[in-house]
Design a protein around this motif. Structure first.
Motif, PDB file in Angstrom:
ATOM      1  N   UNK A   8      39.372  63.299  69.815  1.00 14.50           N
ATOM      2  CA  UNK A   8      39.680  63.852  68.496  1.00 14.50           C
ATOM      3  C   UNK A   8      41.055  63.391  68.032  1.00 14.50           C
ATOM      4  N   UNK A   9      42.027  63.405  68.947  1.00 12.26           N
ATOM      5  CA  UNK A   9      43.375  62.938  68.605  1.00 12.26           C
ATOM      6  C   UNK A   9      43.354  61.466  68.206  1.00 12.26           C
ATOM      7  N   UNK A  10      42.623  60.651  68.992  1.00 10.68           N
ATOM      8  CA  UNK A  10      42.576  59.212  68.719  1.00 10.68           C
ATOM      9  C   UNK A  10      41.925  58.911  67.370  1.00 10.68           C
ATOM     10  N   UNK A  11      40.795  59.551  67.081  1.00 11.51           N
ATOM     11  CA  UNK A  11      40.097  59.267  65.824  1.00 11.51           C
ATOM     12  C   UNK A  11      40.867  59.812  64.619  1.00 11.51           C
ATOM     13  N   UNK A  12      41.539  60.951  64.782  1.00 16.22           N
ATOM     14  CA  UNK A  12      42.364  61.466  63.684  1.00 16.22           C
ATOM     15  C   UNK A  12      43.534  60.540  63.401  1.00 16.22           C
ATOM     16  N   UNK A  13      44.143  60.006  64.464  1.00 15.07           N
ATOM     17  CA  UNK A  13      45.227  59.034  64.283  1.00 15.07           C
ATOM     18  C   UNK A  13      44.695  57.751  63.645  1.00 15.07           C
ATOM     19  N   UNK A  14      43.487  57.355  64.040  1.00 11.02           N
ATOM     20  CA  UNK A  14      42.862  56.184  63.425  1.00 11.02           C
ATOM     21  C   UNK A  14      42.683  56.401  61.927  1.00 11.02           C
ATOM     22  N   UNK A  15      42.157  57.576  61.550  1.00  7.76           N
ATOM     23  CA  UNK A  15      41.984  57.888  60.132  1.00  7.76           C
ATOM     24  C   UNK A  15      43.310  57.884  59.391  1.00  7.76           C
ATOM     25  N   UNK A  16      44.349  58.397  60.047  1.00  7.39           N
ATOM     26  CA  UNK A  16      45.673  58.412  59.416  1.00  7.39           C
ATOM     27  C   UNK A  16      46.170  56.991  59.164  1.00  7.39           C
ATOM     28  N   UNK A  17      46.044  56.122  60.171  1.00  6.79           N
ATOM     29  CA  UNK A  17      46.521  54.745  60.010  1.00  6.79           C
ATOM     30  C   UNK A  17      45.716  53.995  58.949  1.00  6.79           C
ATOM     31  N   UNK A  18      44.399  54.229  58.934  1.00  6.55           N
ATOM     32  CA  UNK A  18      43.577  53.562  57.921  1.00  6.55           C
ATOM     33  C   UNK A  18      43.948  54.010  56.518  1.00  6.55           C
ATOM     34  N   UNK A  19      44.158  55.305  56.343  1.00  5.32           N
ATOM     35  CA  UNK A  19      44.527  55.826  55.017  1.00  5.32           C
ATOM     36  C   UNK A  19      45.911  55.337  54.602  1.00  5.32           C
ATOM     37  N   UNK A  20      46.849  55.299  55.556  1.00  8.05           N
ATOM     38  CA  UNK A  20      48.186  54.798  55.236  1.00  8.05           C
ATOM     39  C   UNK A  20      48.143  53.329  54.844  1.00  8.05           C
ATOM     40  N   UNK A  21      47.378  52.542  55.606  1.00  9.57           N
ATOM     41  CA  UNK A  21      47.259  51.113  55.303  1.00  9.57           C
ATOM     42  C   UNK A  21      46.584  50.899  53.952  1.00  9.57           C
ATOM     43  N   UNK A  22      45.540  51.681  53.691  1.00  8.40           N
ATOM     44  CA  UNK A  22      44.826  51.568  52.414  1.00  8.40           C
ATOM     45  C   UNK A  22      45.745  51.978  51.259  1.00  8.40           C
ATOM     46  N   UNK A  23      46.476  53.085  51.423  1.00  3.71           N
ATOM     47  CA  UNK A  23      47.353  53.570  50.365  1.00  3.71           C
ATOM     48  C   UNK A  23      48.486  52.577  50.102  1.00  3.71           C
ATOM     49  N   UNK A  24      49.028  52.013  51.191  1.00  4.77           N
ATOM     50  CA  UNK A  24      50.098  51.022  51.040  1.00  4.77           C
ATOM     51  C   UNK A  24      49.604  49.812  50.259  1.00  4.77           C
ATOM     52  N   UNK A  25      48.370  49.392  50.542  1.00  2.00           N
ATOM     53  CA  UNK A  25      47.803  48.255  49.820  1.00  2.00           C
ATOM     54  C   UNK A  25      47.550  48.593  48.354  1.00  2.00           C
ATOM     55  N   UNK A  26      47.118  49.837  48.085  1.00  2.00           N
ATOM     56  CA  UNK A  26      46.847  50.249  46.710  1.00  2.00           C
ATOM     57  C   UNK A  26      48.103  50.195  45.852  1.00  2.00           C
ATOM     58  N   UNK A  27      49.200  50.760  46.343  1.00  2.00           N
ATOM     59  CA  UNK A  27      50.418  50.848  45.526  1.00  2.00           C
ATOM     60  C   UNK A  27      51.055  49.480  45.320  1.00  2.00           C
ATOM     61  N   UNK A  28      50.673  48.465  46.133  1.00  2.00           N
ATOM     62  CA  UNK A  28      51.213  47.114  45.954  1.00  2.00           C
ATOM     63  C   UNK A  28      50.419  46.277  44.957  1.00  2.00           C
ATOM     64  N   UNK A  29      49.246  46.765  44.571  1.00  2.00           N
ATOM     65  CA  UNK A  29      48.373  45.965  43.714  1.00  2.00           C
ATOM     66  C   UNK A  29      48.930  45.852  42.296  1.00  2.00           C
ATOM     67  N   UNK A  30      48.539  44.766  41.627  1.00  2.00           N
ATOM     68  CA  UNK A  30      48.934  44.561  40.239  1.00  2.00           C
ATOM     69  C   UNK A  30      48.056  45.384  39.312  1.00  2.00           C
ATOM     70  N   UNK A  31      48.427  45.464  38.067  1.00  2.00           N
ATOM     71  CA  UNK A  31      47.701  46.292  37.105  1.00  2.00           C
ATOM     72  C   UNK A  31      46.296  45.770  36.841  1.00  2.00           C
TER      73      UNK A  31
END
Length: 249
Positions: A8-31
């Motif tokens: 449970x700890x591993x998969x929750x951390x996985x979800x956190x890293x995926x969401x952080x990576x996805x969010x970081x990519x979103x805010x870098x995108x152009x209009x």
């Protein structure tokens, strides 16, 4: 307890890293990216799609791993009990596995369409709520309701197809397994009549095949979750790996 807790700890951390990576990519995108991508699709990826990936990983290391081990151990036991029946079972299983693979590929395509339709429906709801003052100013409540209802109709239709496809997958798999059991009874009866196997050995073999059936049922549930996760991964990683045009320039 420890295995479930650490997983449970591993998969929750996985979800956190995926969401952080996805969010970081979103805010870098152009209009241009935000003009082409609906906000509801982005929220769909962050909430449901990444959650489906984590659930599939968790299921793969629990039900999937246990079922795989049971399948291997059960097959070895069958060969020990009766090499003839073991050969028969091993010769039948690849046919079931190949059939299940092609059915799973069909489910993967449907799962992608369901995910996109969900994102489109979420986008309609999000746009309406975000611009509710404008909607009310132009008395567009009925129009927005019709838009959202139309989007939901598409989602429901695709989900029904997905449900029927999943039911067909399970039905075909269990039909194949039960047919194998029926053939096993006929084949085992022939071996008993020829004196190559006693009745006690046949009872043990039948019990072992039932365990194999449970193992295959666990594998089929894991495969369904993996198919959904693989379908949703495409949309998530496509955004994560997308380079904004400004960075390219």
């Amino acid at each position: 307890f420890l295995a479930t807790s650490f997983l449970a700890l591993a998969t929750n951390r996985l979800g956190q890293r995926l969401r952080e990576s996805y969010f970081e990519s979103i805010v870098r995108q152009d209009m241009e990216f935000f003009d082409e991508t609906k906000q509801g699709e982005i929220m769909q990826h962050i909430s449901e799609d990444i959650g489906a990936i984590c659930t599939a990983v968790r299921q793969m290391f629990t039900t999937g791993f246990r079922s795989d081990m049971n399948l291997i151990a059960g097959t070895v036991n069958l060969f020990i009990l009766s090499p003839t029946i073991g050969t028969f079972i091993v010769g039948t299983l690849p046919v079931l596995a190949i059939s299940a693979h092609f059915l799973a590929m069909g489910l993967q395509g449907l799962s992608k369409r369901v995910s996109k339709a969900n994102g489109a429906a979420n986008a309609v709801a999000n746009e309406t709520v975000s611009n509710v003052r404008t909607v009310k100013a132009f008395t567009g409540e009925l129009r927005e309701k019709v838009r959202y209802s139309s989007a939901l109709e598409s989602v429901v239709g695709l989900k029904m197809k997905m449900a029927l496809g999943a039911v067909s997958y399970y039905a075909a798999l269990h039909f194949g397994i039960n047919s194998m059991q029926l053939l096993l009874c006929v084949f085992g009866g022939k071996l008993i009549s020829e004196g190559k196997l006693d009745s006690g050995g046949m009872v043990t073999v039948t019990s072992q095949v039932l365990q194999l059936q449970r193992a295959y049922a666990g594998i089929s549930r894991t495969m369904t979750g993996m198919v959904k996760a693989m379908a949703t991964c495409d949309g998530v990683y496509e955004v994560v790996q997308r380079c904004p045009k400004l960075e390219n320039e």
